[in-house]
Design an enzyme around this catalytic site. Structure first.
Site, PDB file in Angstrom:
ATOM      1  N   THR A  15      12.883  52.928  21.379  1.00 58.16           N
ATOM      2  CA  THR A  15      12.125  53.562  22.349  1.00 58.16           C
ATOM      3  C   THR A  15      10.841  52.338  22.472  1.00 58.16           C
ATOM      4  OG1 THR A  15      10.335  54.517  20.668  1.00 58.16           O
ATOM      5  CG2 THR A  15      11.865  55.832  21.825  1.00 58.16           C
ATOM      6  N   ILE A  28       5.096  53.989  26.800  1.00 61.51           N
ATOM      7  CA  ILE A  28       6.695  54.079  25.928  1.00 61.51           C
ATOM      8  C   ILE A  28       6.834  55.708  25.842  1.00 61.51           C
ATOM      9  CG2 ILE A  28       7.762  54.004  23.632  1.00 61.51           C
ATOM     10  CD1 ILE A  28       5.693  51.807  22.967  1.00 61.51           C
ATOM     11  N   ILE A  29       7.455  56.045  26.881  1.00 65.59           N
ATOM     12  CA  ILE A  29       7.888  57.486  27.091  1.00 65.59           C
ATOM     13  C   ILE A  29       9.043  57.848  26.050  1.00 65.59           C
ATOM     14  CG2 ILE A  29       8.362  59.259  28.840  1.00 65.59           C
ATOM     15  CD1 ILE A  29       7.225  57.641  30.910  1.00 65.59           C
ATOM     16  N   HIS A  30       8.947  58.105  24.905  1.00 60.78           N
ATOM     17  CA  HIS A  30       9.680  58.193  23.595  1.00 60.78           C
ATOM     18  C   HIS A  30      10.785  59.427  23.895  1.00 60.78           C
ATOM     19  CE1 HIS A  30       7.258  55.544  20.988  1.00 60.78           C
ATOM     20  NE2 HIS A  30       6.067  56.369  21.490  1.00 60.78           N
ATOM     21  N   ASP A  31      10.228  60.540  24.126  1.00 62.04           N
ATOM     22  CA  ASP A  31      11.251  61.355  24.230  1.00 62.04           C
ATOM     23  C   ASP A  31      12.206  61.582  25.472  1.00 62.04           C
ATOM     24  OD1 ASP A  31      10.061  62.544  22.109  1.00 62.04           O
ATOM     25  OD2 ASP A  31       9.193  64.060  23.126  1.00 62.04           O
TER      26      ASP A  31
END
Length: 315
Positions: A195, A241-244
């Site tokens: 991520t 940081i658009i993790h999901d």
């Protein structure tokens, strides 16, 4: 076209909202249910957000309530908690209209099993929050692993953390649940290695904001991208940081992430390394996890742009 049955277990969460929207924009996915868990915010807020997003994003899935707390650890975020990343409501401090679809009468862990049975072994399961709901389902229904086609999580990190020097937040919140999941389910793990490698630039976010246009269904995405841009490049948070969403993107396109098969286990001993995801060297133990280590950001951004166009074009 036969679509893949999907269940998303989540704790919305700005990045959860993007994950839900990205999954809904995929023509190959059929989101059957959304299950809420505590995490980014208390369950009261994550459940509200899950129901609201289900309606605002035109998903139309069943929504169920799950765990309010971890198995053994204390969850210390009260209803007045304000997240530096997710705001006061969990979705950039936006208060969405209440979802009108009735809440599923079953508990999240039962819904996970029910939908796995209904899907006849073809269920694609995402878990992008703490893994308590999934672990409860695995403990209650021993035959569940044979009914899950693929299991993707956003969680963990190999030799890096964000909740502690060693542990990522979703795993740290309930390491016992995470240990159970890794032991019982072959896992596609999208952790911090991947991520962080998929961080978006300011120019990327500007492009995504523009791609949303002025359509009413894209308005929320536009607002969330704008919030993420400001939070990252003005306030210094990691909101770029658009993790999901990267976990969903990897399931959509296997070339989005690069990695390797490893044996991963979770420390849940309440010590300094509690919640650490440990990857044994290749060949030391049987592989149980596909560990994403890198992200092709251009390819990932392309899927986000596709999502923006999808919502821009629907009424």
């Amino acid at each position: 076209m036969t679509r893949i049955p999907v269940l998303i277990d989540c704790d919305p969460g700005v990045d959860d909202a993007f994950a839900l929207a990205l999954a809904q924009s995929c023509p190959h996915f059929d989101i059957r249910a959304i299950t809420a868990v505590y995490g980014n915010m208390p369950l009261k807020k994550t459940l509200y957000n899950a129901r609201a997003l289900n309606e605002v994003l035109a998903i139309g899935a069943q929504v169920a309530a799950g765990a309010k707390e971890p198995f053994f650890k204390k969850y210390d975020r009260g209803d007045d908690y304000v997240s530096p990343v997710h705001g006061s409501t969990g979705i950039a401090s936006i208060l969405l209209p209440e979802g009108r679809r009735p809440l599923d009468e079953d508990e999240a862990c039962d819904v996970i099993y029910r939908e796995a049975v209904r899907a006849g072994g073809e269920l694609l399961l995402f878990a992008v929050g703490p893994l308590t709901n999934v672990a409860k389902a695995l403990m209650r229904y021993p035959n569940l692993p044979g009914l899950i086609s693929r299991f993707y999580i956003m969680g963990g990190g190999i030799e890096m953390g964000n909740q502690s020097p060693y542990a990522e937040a979703n795993i740290f919140k309930d390491p016992t649940a995470a240990r159970i999941c890794f032991e019982k389910l072959p896992t596609h793990m999208v952790g911090l290695n991947a991520t962080c490698d998929g961080a978006l630039s300011e120019a990327d976010l500007d492009e995504l904001i523009a791609a949303c246009g002025d359509g009413p269904k894209a308005a929320l995405l536009k607002e969330l991208f704008t919030y993420s841009r400001h939070n990252a490049f003005v306030k210094g948070q990691d909101s770029n940081i658009i993790h999901d969403a990267i976990a969903v993107a990897w399931a959509m396109d296997g070339a989005v992430c690069g990695g390797e098969e490893r044996h991963v286990w979770v420390r849940d001993d309440a010590g300094d390394r509690d919640g650490e995801t440990v990857a044994d060297p290749a060949g030391v133990a049987p592989a149980n996890t596909w560990v994403a280590m890198t992200t092709d950001t251009a390819r990932y951004k392309g899927l986000l742009l596709q999502m923006c166009r999808y919502y821009r074009e629907i009424e």
